[in-house]
Scaffold this motif. Structure first.
Motif, mmCIF file in Angstrom:
data_model
loop_
_atom_site.group_PDB
_atom_site.id
_atom_site.type_symbol
_atom_site.label_atom_id
_atom_site.label_comp_id
_atom_site.label_asym_id
_atom_site.label_seq_id
_atom_site.Cartn_x
_atom_site.Cartn_y
_atom_site.Cartn_z
ATOM 1 N N ILE A 401 0.849 -1.191 0.000
ATOM 2 C CA ILE A 401 0.000 0.000 0.000
ATOM 3 C C ILE A 401 0.882 1.238 0.000
ATOM 4 O O ILE A 401 1.840 1.332 0.762
ATOM 5 C CB ILE A 401 -0.925 -0.002 1.229
ATOM 6 C CG1 ILE A 401 -1.913 -1.171 1.143
ATOM 7 C CG2 ILE A 401 -1.680 1.319 1.344
ATOM 8 C CD1 ILE A 401 -2.770 -1.341 2.376
ATOM 9 N N GLY A 402 0.576 2.167 -0.870
ATOM 10 C CA GLY A 402 1.333 3.406 -0.961
ATOM 11 C C GLY A 402 2.448 3.386 -1.989
ATOM 12 O O GLY A 402 3.070 4.418 -2.244
ATOM 13 N N HIS A 403 2.702 2.220 -2.611
ATOM 14 C CA HIS A 403 3.795 2.148 -3.583
ATOM 15 C C HIS A 403 3.506 3.006 -4.808
ATOM 16 O O HIS A 403 4.334 3.841 -5.197
ATOM 17 C CB HIS A 403 4.024 0.697 -3.996
ATOM 18 C CG HIS A 403 5.102 0.522 -5.034
ATOM 19 N ND1 HIS A 403 6.422 0.826 -4.786
ATOM 20 C CD2 HIS A 403 5.044 0.098 -6.326
ATOM 21 C CE1 HIS A 403 7.140 0.602 -5.881
ATOM 22 N NE2 HIS A 403 6.313 0.152 -6.827
ATOM 23 N N LEU A 404 2.335 2.818 -5.412
ATOM 24 C CA LEU A 404 1.980 3.643 -6.572
ATOM 25 C C LEU A 404 1.856 5.111 -6.179
ATOM 26 O O LEU A 404 2.299 6.000 -6.908
ATOM 27 C CB LEU A 404 0.654 3.163 -7.171
ATOM 28 C CG LEU A 404 0.657 1.920 -8.049
ATOM 29 C CD1 LEU A 404 -0.743 1.647 -8.565
ATOM 30 C CD2 LEU A 404 1.618 2.092 -9.219
ATOM 31 N N GLY A 416 7.220 19.854 -10.576
ATOM 32 C CA GLY A 416 6.909 21.160 -10.012
ATOM 33 C C GLY A 416 5.596 21.259 -9.271
ATOM 34 O O GLY A 416 4.988 22.347 -9.217
ATOM 35 N N VAL A 417 5.146 20.175 -8.665
ATOM 36 C CA VAL A 417 3.943 20.187 -7.828
ATOM 37 C C VAL A 417 4.249 19.473 -6.519
ATOM 38 O O VAL A 417 4.788 18.368 -6.517
ATOM 39 C CB VAL A 417 2.758 19.496 -8.523
ATOM 40 C CG1 VAL A 417 1.627 19.202 -7.528
ATOM 41 C CG2 VAL A 417 2.219 20.360 -9.659
ATOM 42 N N ILE A 418 3.899 20.104 -5.410
ATOM 43 C CA ILE A 418 3.985 19.460 -4.103
ATOM 44 C C ILE A 418 2.582 19.033 -3.701
ATOM 45 O O ILE A 418 1.659 19.847 -3.661
ATOM 46 C CB ILE A 418 4.588 20.401 -3.045
ATOM 47 C CG1 ILE A 418 6.054 20.700 -3.372
ATOM 48 C CG2 ILE A 418 4.465 19.784 -1.651
ATOM 49 C CD1 ILE A 418 6.695 21.711 -2.448
ATOM 50 N N SER A 419 2.426 17.740 -3.466
ATOM 51 C CA SER A 419 1.155 17.199 -3.000
ATOM 52 C C SER A 419 1.471 16.206 -1.896
ATOM 53 O O SER A 419 2.507 16.304 -1.233
ATOM 54 C CB SER A 419 0.385 16.560 -4.151
ATOM 55 O OG SER A 419 -0.867 16.100 -3.702
ATOM 56 N N ARG A 420 0.604 15.226 -1.713
ATOM 57 C CA ARG A 420 0.825 14.216 -0.685
ATOM 58 C C ARG A 420 0.030 12.984 -1.058
ATOM 59 O O ARG A 420 -1.148 13.094 -1.424
ATOM 60 C CB ARG A 420 0.368 14.751 0.680
ATOM 61 C CG ARG A 420 0.717 13.846 1.859
ATOM 62 C CD ARG A 420 0.247 14.483 3.141
ATOM 63 N NE ARG A 420 0.525 13.656 4.311
ATOM 64 C CZ ARG A 420 0.006 13.875 5.513
ATOM 65 N NH1 ARG A 420 -0.798 14.889 5.701
ATOM 66 N NH2 ARG A 420 0.310 13.084 6.525
ATOM 67 N N ASN A 421 0.694 11.840 -1.025
ATOM 68 C CA ASN A 421 -0.055 10.607 -1.245
ATOM 69 C C ASN A 421 -0.518 10.048 0.087
ATOM 70 O O ASN A 421 0.243 9.966 1.050
ATOM 71 C CB ASN A 421 0.777 9.582 -2.017
ATOM 72 C CG ASN A 421 1.967 9.067 -1.248
ATOM 73 O OD1 ASN A 421 2.890 9.826 -0.948
ATOM 74 N ND2 ASN A 421 1.972 7.787 -0.931
ATOM 75 N N LEU A 422 -1.797 9.748 0.154
ATOM 76 C CA LEU A 422 -2.414 9.150 1.324
ATOM 77 C C LEU A 422 -2.661 7.692 0.959
ATOM 78 O O LEU A 422 -3.679 7.352 0.378
ATOM 79 C CB LEU A 422 -3.710 9.876 1.665
ATOM 80 C CG LEU A 422 -3.552 11.404 1.793
ATOM 81 C CD1 LEU A 422 -4.904 12.098 1.845
ATOM 82 C CD2 LEU A 422 -2.697 11.754 2.998
ATOM 83 N N GLY A 423 -1.671 6.856 1.227
ATOM 84 C CA GLY A 423 -1.668 5.522 0.649
ATOM 85 C C GLY A 423 -1.465 5.666 -0.847
ATOM 86 O O GLY A 423 -0.488 6.276 -1.302
ATOM 87 N N ASP A 424 -2.418 5.163 -1.627
ATOM 88 C CA ASP A 424 -2.333 5.288 -3.076
ATOM 89 C C ASP A 424 -3.292 6.333 -3.628
ATOM 90 O O ASP A 424 -3.522 6.402 -4.834
ATOM 91 C CB ASP A 424 -2.586 3.932 -3.728
ATOM 92 C CG ASP A 424 -1.458 2.952 -3.414
ATOM 93 O OD1 ASP A 424 -0.318 3.203 -3.846
ATOM 94 O OD2 ASP A 424 -1.713 1.965 -2.700
ATOM 95 N N ALA A 425 -3.834 7.152 -2.748
ATOM 96 C CA ALA A 425 -4.643 8.290 -3.167
ATOM 97 C C ALA A 425 -3.782 9.546 -3.139
ATOM 98 O O ALA A 425 -3.072 9.798 -2.165
ATOM 99 C CB ALA A 425 -5.849 8.459 -2.248
ATOM 100 N N ILE A 426 -3.844 10.325 -4.220
ATOM 101 C CA ILE A 426 -3.105 11.577 -4.295
ATOM 102 C C ILE A 426 -4.074 12.707 -3.988
ATOM 103 O O ILE A 426 -5.087 12.886 -4.677
ATOM 104 C CB ILE A 426 -2.483 11.789 -5.687
ATOM 105 C CG1 ILE A 426 -1.755 10.524 -6.155
ATOM 106 C CG2 ILE A 426 -1.539 12.986 -5.670
ATOM 107 C CD1 ILE A 426 -0.660 10.058 -5.256
ATOM 108 N N ALA A 427 -3.784 13.469 -2.940
ATOM 109 C CA ALA A 427 -4.686 14.523 -2.496
ATOM 110 C C ALA A 427 -4.328 15.854 -3.143
ATOM 111 O O ALA A 427 -3.145 16.174 -3.323
ATOM 112 C CB ALA A 427 -4.625 14.659 -0.976
ATOM 113 N N PHE A 428 -5.369 16.627 -3.465
ATOM 114 C CA PHE A 428 -5.189 17.970 -4.019
ATOM 115 C C PHE A 428 -6.083 18.934 -3.252
ATOM 116 O O PHE A 428 -7.290 18.747 -3.158
ATOM 117 C CB PHE A 428 -5.523 17.991 -5.510
ATOM 118 C CG PHE A 428 -4.635 17.108 -6.333
ATOM 119 C CD1 PHE A 428 -3.336 17.491 -6.622
ATOM 120 C CD2 PHE A 428 -5.086 15.868 -6.770
ATOM 121 C CE1 PHE A 428 -2.492 16.657 -7.348
ATOM 122 C CE2 PHE A 428 -4.252 15.026 -7.504
ATOM 123 C CZ PHE A 428 -2.953 15.428 -7.797
#
Length: 460
Positions: A401-404, A416-428
């Motif tokens: 979980i979280g690899h992708l 050039g984008v800072i985000s955060r992966n919550l497991g395999d979900a990318i939050a915006f």
């Protein structure tokens, strides 16, 4: 000593030598080191090499008005010169705290009575739990002390608020959760709905699960239900249709308080001033932080209605004091920045912009649903998530979980984008000042990063 290939006295080396980070793999950090962010401008931040990034998570869901709003700097400087610090212990107060309390009560979507100030969302939720126990004792209900939160919910990281949080890594090796804290079903329809089950049927199942838990524990032992209108750090989980109506019916049946954790949703993020408005919630307590000051200073608060407040006040009269408070609670600097920040949100129509530009951006994201690695796109207002999978049929990821999500997060940062992966979900969750053109720019980079992930998967 740092193991990185950097100059010995560089900021990166000194960070590894002296700085203990939150939400970071401490062992890996000694090899990897930090990205040093140097300055901010609007929706952008810049690292020490001068590279610009769209800060697509508002610096942890915070910066509604962007990263260099001069009006906030101006009021902060003026307050520092006039009264840089004072407290609210022992019948003391100051006008900024009073003005802000009055403003927040006037903004609340349901009738509220009083405001209590804290320093972070974690502290606020921790304090609410203490006050719930205090209130139950005041009402002569010593057994009515248990509270229910949700799996994948996020309410902070103190011992109490970390127990409310329903994420495994906030519990593992910390000896959490503490007793009296229970967890019920996460309302993620896409992931947890049964085949052929409608959203409304899934919402009914969630409400039934809550009812079953209450009956198993004893209705007279359950004091409150803690929940985010939209779950943030648990993966931007948007509640299914009729969910909040059905949940509140269960709570009302058993005289259980509703605590709305508005730390992420509050002040426009869902396209209304509060997430409680978006979903027709009628909370007894509203917890707020983050966008309250756009993160410019640590500051938080919670609002309580008279049903909650009156027994607490009475009990403090019996004891002689309410034995709780924070040195920095009601800090004048946080108070004036919050007031000015709320004025900017209102004057510039940022709640409507979150609705309009957020809808526009989520429309872009929806076009990714045909991609073989995209399982779900979800969101409301200016908060969204893209769930990555490599098995669309089972809505899952084969492998850790979280690899992708980690590959995608790194690809976004490269472009050039800072985000955060919550497991395999990318939050915006970009600043609420984001324009449609900037949403276009963000989406273009998301597509580039997704191509990188596709190549990495195909090559493995």
């Amino acid at each position: 000593m740092t193991k990185m290939n950097v100059l010995p006295n560089s900021p990166e080396a000194r960070d590894v030598a002296y700085h203990f980070h939150g939400y970071t793999n401490a062992a890996a950090h000694e090899d990897k080191g930090p990205m040093i962010i140097d300055r901010g401008e609007g929706i952008y931040v810049y690292d020490t090499s001068g590279k610009r990034y769209i800060e697509a998570l508002s610096g942890l869901w915070c910066c509604a008005v962007g990263f260099n709003e001069p009006r906030l700097a101006k009021v902060a400087a003026a307050q520092m010169a006039k009264l840089p610090f004072y407290h609210n212990f022992g019948h003391k107060s100051h006008e900024p705290a009073i003005d802000l309390a009055e403003k927040l009560i006037s903004m609340a979507p349901v009738e509220m009575s009083k405001v209590f100030y804290t320093n972070s969302g974690s502290e606020a939720n921790d304090t609410v739990l203490k006050m719930i126990w205090y209130r139950s004792n005041a009402l002569g209900q010593p057994n009515k002390k248990k509270v229910i939160a949700r799996q994948r919910g996020y309410h902070g990281v103190t011992i109490a608020s970390g127990s409310l949080t329903g994420l495994p890594n906030n519990h593992r090796s910390f000896d959490l959760p503490i007793d009296r804290v229970l967890h019920t079903t996460c309302p993620h329809y896409w992931k947890d709905g049964h085949d052929g089950e409608t959203e409304e049927e899934f919402a009914s199942r969630c409400a039934n699960d809550l009812e079953t838990l209450i009956q198993a524990e004893g209705p007279d032992t359950i004091a409150a239900f803690f929940a985010e209108p939209v779950m943030g750090a648990g993966g931007v989980v948007v509640p299914p249709k009729t969910y909040w109506k059905k949940i509140q019916e269960v709570l009302n049946k058993h005289d259980i308080l509703l605590v709305a954790d508005e730390v992420i949703c509050g002040f426009g993020r869902t396209g209304h001033m509060f997430g409680s408005e978006t979903y027709g919630m009628r909370p007894d307590v509203m917890v707020m932080s983050k966008q309250l000051t756009s993160g410019y200073v640590p500051f938080s608060a919670f609002l309580v209605n008279e049903r909650f407040y009156a027994p607490v006040a009475q009990e403090s009269g019996q004891i002689g004091v309410l034995g709780h408070g924070f040195t920095g609670g009601s800090h004048p600097l946080g108070s004036v920045i919050a007031l000015e920040n709320l004025s900017i949100i209102e004057e510039r129509g940022l709640v409507q912009n979150a609705s309009d530009t957020g809808s526009y951006f989520r429309g872009h994201l929806a076009t990714l649903l045909d991609h073989p690695l995209v399982g779900e796109v979800r969101g409301v207002g200016m908060i969204a998530a893209v769930e990555l999978v490599n098995d669309k049929a089972s809505k899952s990821v084969t492998g850790p979980i979280g690899h992708l999500g980690g590959i995608m997060n790194a690809a976004l940062q490269k472009h050039g984008v800072i985000s955060r992966n919550l497991g395999d979900a990318i939050a915006f969750c970009p600043p609420m000042i984001t324009t449609p053109q900037q949403a276009d720019d963000l989406f273009a980079i998301i597509k580039l990063a997704l191509n990188d992930v596709t190549q990495a998967v195909n090559a493995s």
